[in-house]
Each structure stands twice: as structure tokens, then as C-alpha cells.
Design a protein around this motif. Structure first.
Motif, PDB file in Angstrom:
ATOM      1  N   LEU A  51       0.815  -1.217   0.000  1.00  4.30           N
ATOM      2  CA  LEU A  51       0.000   0.000   0.000  1.00  4.30           C
ATOM      3  C   LEU A  51       0.851   1.269   0.000  1.00  4.30           C
ATOM      4  O   LEU A  51       1.935   1.308   0.581  1.00  4.30           O
ATOM      5  CB  LEU A  51      -0.909   0.012   1.232  1.00  4.30           C
ATOM      6  N   ALA A  57      -5.320   2.231   5.833  1.00  6.56           N
ATOM      7  CA  ALA A  57      -6.050   1.014   5.454  1.00  6.56           C
ATOM      8  C   ALA A  57      -7.232   0.740   6.387  1.00  6.56           C
ATOM      9  O   ALA A  57      -7.112   0.809   7.607  1.00  6.56           O
ATOM     10  CB  ALA A  57      -5.117  -0.181   5.449  1.00  6.56           C
ATOM     11  N   ALA A  87      -8.052   1.788   1.065  1.00  8.40           N
ATOM     12  CA  ALA A  87      -6.901   2.581   1.504  1.00  8.40           C
ATOM     13  C   ALA A  87      -6.730   3.768   0.566  1.00  8.40           C
ATOM     14  O   ALA A  87      -7.301   3.807  -0.522  1.00  8.40           O
ATOM     15  CB  ALA A  87      -5.643   1.723   1.509  1.00  8.40           C
TER      16      ALA A  87
END
Length: 123
Positions: A51, A57, A87
């Protein structure tokens, strides 16, 4: 392009393996049911490296269910955990909840592309 090749190879290989019979499903070793802390920790740890902003998240997990998935040229039995992940992207906006799944057997977890979910089933 590389991802498409990996997905194509996985689909090609998984197409050569027969689905398990009902008797195989009943006699399979699924391992011990993972605790909530265990599977959430495994999944969050895996996703952190993927990510842009791991602190943003937002996860929503389901209870693990006994099941199987065909990959690596064989049927793999274990506990399937479905979840959604939302996210922030590079622009700071949330991308929307995306479905994901992981199969866990004892201490091993496989994080599968969601488009391969058709190669899986629940007991």
C-alpha cells in the motif's frame, strides 16, 4: 504485462487439476482454525508492503471458513478468509473497498489475486 502473464499461467496450470471429490474434502487436513489475531496480523502485514499509505487502510474481515483452492498445480486445503480493503492512493483519496482473500494452513498463508477465487470453494 507481467501480472497478466502470471495470471494466465496460474489459470492455465489450475485448469489441469481436477476439483476434489466430496470424500477428499471430508478427509482433507485443513489445519487448525486460525485465531482472529493471527489471520488479521498475517493479512495486514502482507498488505503493508503493497500500500502507498498503510496507515490509512480500513479492513473488514469475515470469519475463516474451511475450503480449498487450486494453485501451484494442486488442490490446497485450508481456511479461507475473505475481506475487503480500502486505503488511500497517491492522491490522498480512498480507492473504495476492494474484495480480497487469503487461504491459511497452519502457519502458512497464501494471498491470492481475487480473480482466482473461481478456483476455490468452501466445504
Amino acid at each position: 504485462m507481467k501480472n497478466i502473464l502470471v495470471i494466465f499461467i496460474a489459470l492455465f496450470i489450475s485448469g489441469c487439476v481436477a476439483r476434489p471429490t466430496m470424500i477428499e474434502e471430508q478427509n482433507a487436513d485443513y489445519g487448525e482454525k486460525p485465531s482472529k489475531e493471527f489471520y488479521e496480523g498475517k493479512i495486514k502485514s502482507y498488505q503493508e508492503g503493497r500500500l502507498k499509505d498503510p496507515m490509512s487502510a480500513i479492513y473488514s474481515f469475515t470469519e475463516p471458513r474451511k475450503g480449498w483452492c487450486i494453485f501451484d498445480g494442486k488442490v490446497n486445503f485450508g481456511w479461507i478468509v475473505n475481506y475487503t480493503l480500502n486505503a488511500k492512493n497517491s492522491y490522498g483519496g480512498y480507492v473504495g473497498a476492494k474484495p480480497e482473500f487469503t487461504i491459511i494452513v497452519d502457519d502458512i498463508s497464501w494471498h491470492m489475486p481475487y480473480n482466482l477465487k473461481s478456483n476455490c470453494s468452501y466445504q
